[in-house]
Design a protein around this motif. Sequence first.
Motif, mmCIF file in Angstrom:
data_model
loop_
_atom_site.group_PDB
_atom_site.id
_atom_site.type_symbol
_atom_site.label_atom_id
_atom_site.label_comp_id
_atom_site.label_asym_id
_atom_site.label_seq_id
_atom_site.Cartn_x
_atom_site.Cartn_y
_atom_site.Cartn_z
ATOM 1 N N SER A 1 0.872 -1.292 -0.110
ATOM 2 C CA SER A 1 0.190 -0.086 -0.044
ATOM 3 C C SER A 1 0.884 1.233 -0.017
ATOM 4 O O SER A 1 0.636 2.118 -0.654
ATOM 5 N N TRP A 2 1.848 1.129 1.004
ATOM 6 C CA TRP A 2 2.849 2.468 0.935
ATOM 7 C C TRP A 2 3.452 2.728 -0.574
ATOM 8 O O TRP A 2 3.654 3.866 -1.058
ATOM 9 N N GLY A 3 3.972 1.654 -1.173
ATOM 10 C CA GLY A 3 4.568 1.644 -2.469
ATOM 11 C C GLY A 3 3.802 2.142 -3.546
ATOM 12 O O GLY A 3 3.803 3.147 -4.207
ATOM 13 N N LEU A 4 2.326 1.672 -3.634
ATOM 14 C CA LEU A 4 1.381 1.740 -4.680
ATOM 15 C C LEU A 4 0.894 3.242 -4.478
ATOM 16 O O LEU A 4 0.732 4.251 -5.221
ATOM 17 N N THR A 5 0.657 3.602 -3.005
ATOM 18 C CA THR A 5 0.154 4.970 -2.893
ATOM 19 C C THR A 5 0.964 6.145 -3.211
ATOM 20 O O THR A 5 0.773 7.128 -3.600
ATOM 21 N N THR A 6 2.300 5.962 -3.174
ATOM 22 C CA THR A 6 3.131 6.731 -3.491
ATOM 23 C C THR A 6 3.405 7.139 -4.848
ATOM 24 O O THR A 6 3.407 8.387 -5.380
ATOM 25 N N MET A 7 2.920 6.160 -5.771
ATOM 26 C CA MET A 7 2.778 6.287 -7.215
ATOM 27 C C MET A 7 1.609 6.979 -7.424
ATOM 28 O O MET A 7 1.459 7.854 -8.568
ATOM 29 N N GLN A 8 0.811 6.357 -6.980
ATOM 30 C CA GLN A 8 -0.886 6.862 -7.234
ATOM 31 C C GLN A 8 -1.283 8.451 -6.909
ATOM 32 O O GLN A 8 -1.686 9.208 -7.737
ATOM 33 N N THR A 9 -0.599 8.776 -5.789
ATOM 34 C CA THR A 9 -0.770 10.048 -5.406
ATOM 35 C C THR A 9 0.312 11.185 -5.979
ATOM 36 O O THR A 9 -0.120 12.302 -6.040
ATOM 37 N N GLU A 10 1.400 10.730 -6.104
ATOM 38 C CA GLU A 10 2.546 11.768 -6.062
ATOM 39 C C GLU A 10 3.057 11.746 -7.650
ATOM 40 O O GLU A 10 3.777 12.665 -7.935
ATOM 41 N N LEU A 11 2.881 10.595 -8.320
ATOM 42 C CA LEU A 11 3.417 10.592 -9.651
ATOM 43 C C LEU A 11 3.241 11.806 -10.483
ATOM 44 O O LEU A 11 4.111 12.405 -11.147
ATOM 45 N N PRO A 12 1.921 12.085 -10.709
ATOM 46 C CA PRO A 12 1.719 13.256 -11.752
ATOM 47 C C PRO A 12 2.539 14.568 -11.272
ATOM 48 O O PRO A 12 3.044 15.221 -12.097
ATOM 49 N N THR A 13 2.666 14.862 -9.791
ATOM 50 C CA THR A 13 3.406 15.926 -9.091
ATOM 51 C C THR A 13 4.935 15.690 -9.622
ATOM 52 O O THR A 13 5.406 16.528 -9.917
ATOM 53 N N TYR A 14 5.459 14.479 -9.458
ATOM 54 C CA TYR A 14 6.777 14.273 -9.801
ATOM 55 C C TYR A 14 6.938 14.682 -11.295
ATOM 56 O O TYR A 14 7.907 15.096 -11.746
ATOM 57 N N LEU A 15 6.080 14.047 -12.281
ATOM 58 C CA LEU A 15 6.271 14.156 -13.647
ATOM 59 C C LEU A 15 6.090 15.705 -13.938
ATOM 60 O O LEU A 15 7.036 16.233 -14.886
ATOM 61 N N SER A 16 5.404 16.375 -13.555
ATOM 62 C CA SER A 16 5.197 17.744 -13.654
ATOM 63 C C SER A 16 6.418 18.789 -13.018
ATOM 64 O O SER A 16 7.101 19.308 -13.586
ATOM 65 N N GLY A 17 6.714 18.254 -11.823
ATOM 66 C CA GLY A 17 7.776 19.055 -11.104
ATOM 67 C C GLY A 17 9.224 18.852 -11.568
ATOM 68 O O GLY A 17 10.183 19.666 -11.978
ATOM 69 N N VAL A 18 9.646 17.560 -11.429
ATOM 70 C CA VAL A 18 10.946 17.119 -11.971
ATOM 71 C C VAL A 18 11.236 17.042 -13.457
ATOM 72 O O VAL A 18 12.154 17.558 -14.033
#
Length: 492
Positions: free
Chosen positions: A264-281
Amino acid sequence: MNDMEEIPKTVPRLGLRHLQAGLLFYGLAANTVLQLNVSVAVVAMTNETTSNNSDPPHYNWSEEKKSYILSSYYWGCALAQFPAGYLCKRFGSKAVLFWGTLGSSLLSALTTYGVYAGGWKAYCAIRLLQGLCQVTWPCIHQHLANWCPTAERTRLGAFAYTGFDCGNVLAMYGAGMIASSSLGWPGISYSAAGLGLIWCGLWLLLGANKASDARFIGEAEKAYIVGDIQRSERKGPKKMEIPWKGIFTSVPVYALLCARCADSWGLTTMQTELPTYLSGVLKLDMKSNAVFSALPFLLMWVMCYVYLIIADVLLRKKWMSLTTLRKTYTSIALWAPASIMLSLVIVGEGQKTLVLVLVTLSVGVSSAATIGSELNTIDLSPNHAGILAGLMSSFTNLMALLTPLVVGVLVTDPSQRSQWQIVFSLAAGVLFTGNVIFLIWGTAVTQPWNESKESRRELEPEEKPFHRAKLEIGTDNTDGNVVGLKLNCTSP
């Protein structure tokens, strides 16, 4: 034996039981969209370049406020899972799933007005209420138990569960496309609401708690389903007390809990934060962000079927025991993403293509968890699988709640790659540790507390007067042709 070979010839190969699985697929997809589109919506609401429409306002929310919005859904969801299992048994899965999805859909339709009126705090409140409406998982367990004959349970169940992966793709890709269109970010919540409301109408018309209650089912199919379930019920007592002591003192349950929480920790990291990471970095625009946010979950969806086919062959050929299969798939689901996340720490931001490939693979391979750890509740206790599923969901939702909050503390500037390196390293550590625990103490062997007390009860010593008795057969000492019997008993 192939599942299809066990189905009587008089039963239709495609019937109402398949329609129920299809409705569960759609319902799970709709609820997943209602749950996860916020990760794209938050990016769109705080980036004025994401929409072609100048009417919707945009907000200058801090990363901390965004983390509250992303996690607030799970505040309610963690509270709802355990009671949901009881409500399904009390009122039936049809009513509980209908009202839960209807409530979440209506709240989604009100999201835009709530944000306009109360800002990020109102958004958090709406998301929390939506989380309280999330009763999908316990209801799906109950509905599948009521509709799926033993011979088809694995296939129909696996198909229904892949609605989650479909919902992931729709949430990421659909939300991104809508946000970059003339509808802007308000269109994300409206479209999700529409998707849920359409399902509610279909469910109300075509759904039924049991085959015996269905209006459109044929007699042959009804007899097949009802007869199979009745035969299964006769194998054990109809009413069983929940073995709370056995559950909470079971080492395999805690091992499974660690694996589920890590996943759950690993999947939620990607589910909730992936768009922010792709936009920011990686500086992706909204349309590109939508594509590359959805691609990992599309691979995850496809890999579900690949893993299912391989697992079916391994078990049918008896090349692996069930415990070995569960541990192998769980290792793939946890250690493979952990290794890839550590690679993301090393790879430079200039290698954009490689980063996108690694991100896609890290999510795609994790779908092995469905066969690895997610179905393990049924192994440990078929009679109490719903209770175990509700218990696991409560804790995994706590992990999903904490993940965005921790990321909100670690990432104060989404464009700083060094801050994301910490996020990925932490996720890799959690995934690695969770699998180590499951490998050591996990099992697919049904636990003793699965059975009723009557089945497990043993007579006390005083109730077994001959529990130390020993029967000896031999020849008589005086005449070798005579057989003698001797009973030695140390208890009176």
